[in-house]
Design a protein around this motif. Structure first.
Motif, PDB file in Angstrom:
ATOM      1  N   PHE A  46       0.829  -1.196   0.000  1.00  0.00           N
ATOM      2  CA  PHE A  46       0.000   0.000   0.000  1.00  0.00           C
ATOM      3  C   PHE A  46       0.865   1.248   0.000  1.00  0.00           C
ATOM      4  N   VAL A  47       0.432   2.255  -0.770  1.00  0.00           N
ATOM      5  CA  VAL A  47       1.123   3.545  -0.802  1.00  0.00           C
ATOM      6  C   VAL A  47       0.182   4.665  -0.338  1.00  0.00           C
ATOM      7  N   ALA A  48      -0.978   4.768  -0.993  1.00  0.00           N
ATOM      8  CA  ALA A  48      -1.886   5.875  -0.682  1.00  0.00           C
ATOM      9  C   ALA A  48      -3.296   5.519  -1.102  1.00  0.00           C
ATOM     10  N   TYR A  49      -4.278   6.192  -0.478  1.00  0.00           N
ATOM     11  CA  TYR A  49      -5.682   5.910  -0.773  1.00  0.00           C
ATOM     12  C   TYR A  49      -6.513   7.151  -0.566  1.00  0.00           C
ATOM     13  N   PHE A  50      -7.528   7.300  -1.433  1.00  0.00           N
ATOM     14  CA  PHE A  50      -8.445   8.419  -1.347  1.00  0.00           C
ATOM     15  C   PHE A  50      -9.860   7.865  -1.459  1.00  0.00           C
ATOM     16  N   THR A  68       1.605  12.812  -2.361  1.00  0.00           N
ATOM     17  CA  THR A  68       0.260  13.354  -2.237  1.00  0.00           C
ATOM     18  C   THR A  68      -0.648  12.710  -3.281  1.00  0.00           C
ATOM     19  N   ILE A  69      -1.746  12.134  -2.821  1.00  0.00           N
ATOM     20  CA  ILE A  69      -2.733  11.550  -3.729  1.00  0.00           C
ATOM     21  C   ILE A  69      -3.874  12.555  -3.911  1.00  0.00           C
ATOM     22  N   SER A  70      -4.355  12.651  -5.118  1.00  0.00           N
ATOM     23  CA  SER A  70      -5.481  13.537  -5.395  1.00  0.00           C
ATOM     24  C   SER A  70      -6.302  12.929  -6.525  1.00  0.00           C
ATOM     25  N   ARG A  71      -7.502  13.420  -6.695  1.00  0.00           N
ATOM     26  CA  ARG A  71      -8.354  12.898  -7.752  1.00  0.00           C
ATOM     27  C   ARG A  71      -9.155  14.025  -8.367  1.00  0.00           C
ATOM     28  N   ASP A  72      -9.460  13.855  -9.631  1.00  0.00           N
ATOM     29  CA  ASP A  72     -10.302  14.784 -10.374  1.00  0.00           C
ATOM     30  C   ASP A  72     -11.435  13.958 -10.963  1.00  0.00           C
ATOM     31  N   THR A  77      -9.627  10.873 -13.202  1.00  0.00           N
ATOM     32  CA  THR A  77      -8.192  10.677 -13.065  1.00  0.00           C
ATOM     33  C   THR A  77      -7.774  10.817 -11.613  1.00  0.00           C
ATOM     34  N   VAL A  78      -6.873   9.956 -11.195  1.00  0.00           N
ATOM     35  CA  VAL A  78      -6.264  10.081  -9.879  1.00  0.00           C
ATOM     36  C   VAL A  78      -4.768  10.283 -10.073  1.00  0.00           C
ATOM     37  N   TYR A  79      -4.175  11.071  -9.206  1.00  0.00           N
ATOM     38  CA  TYR A  79      -2.765  11.432  -9.328  1.00  0.00           C
ATOM     39  C   TYR A  79      -1.995  11.014  -8.079  1.00  0.00           C
ATOM     40  N   LEU A  80      -0.720  10.811  -8.267  1.00  0.00           N
ATOM     41  CA  LEU A  80       0.180  10.607  -7.140  1.00  0.00           C
ATOM     42  C   LEU A  80       1.396  11.501  -7.376  1.00  0.00           C
ATOM     43  N   GLN A  81       1.463  12.580  -6.623  1.00  0.00           N
ATOM     44  CA  GLN A  81       2.618  13.480  -6.690  1.00  0.00           C
ATOM     45  C   GLN A  81       3.668  12.953  -5.725  1.00  0.00           C
TER      46      GLN A  81
END
Length: 125
Positions: A46-50, A68-72, A77-81
């Motif tokens: 596991f790394v990240a979850y939204f 940082t995980i984010s989603r649009d 689309t989901v992003y992982l910065q």
């Protein structure tokens, strides 16, 4: 839900990358979205979850403060910065979707229902 991850590559330690995961399917906004990674010879972790309900995202301790995980939802689309990358971040990164009916923990692969093909991230020292 079909998922396609992109954005991986080779970067020096301390550098940054942004991964993207494009989803297809009309109910994207109902799904929790996560990122996992798998290094050679190791299990997928596991790394990240939204959550689909919003709220605060969750991170593995090893990446907290750097990723940082984010989603649009409009772009599906989901992003992982990923910032301050370390050689130990080297792995194949996978995005995954979790349906509202999945009662398992999103910390484990069994808690996710759909997976994209991975994208390689290599961090050189």
């Amino acid at each position: 839900v079909q998922l396609q991850a992109s954005g991986g590559g080779l970067v020096q330690a301390g550098g940054s990358l942004r991964l993207s995961c494009a989803a297809s399917g009309r109910t994207f906004s109902n799904y929790g979205m996560g990122w996992f990674r798998q290094a050679p010879g190791k299990e997928r972790e596991f790394v990240a979850y939204f959550s689909w309900t919003g709220g605060n995202p969750d991170y593995a301790d090893s990446v907290k403060g750097r990723f940082t995980i984010s989603r649009d939802n409009a772009k599906k689309t989901v992003y992982l910065q990923m910032n301050s990358l370390k050689p130990e971040d080297t792995a194949v990164y996978y995005c995954a979707a979790r349906s509202p009916s999945n009662g398992g923990s999103y910390y484990y692969t069994s808690g996710m229902d759909y997976w994209g093909k991975g994208t390689q991230v290599t961090v050189s020292s």
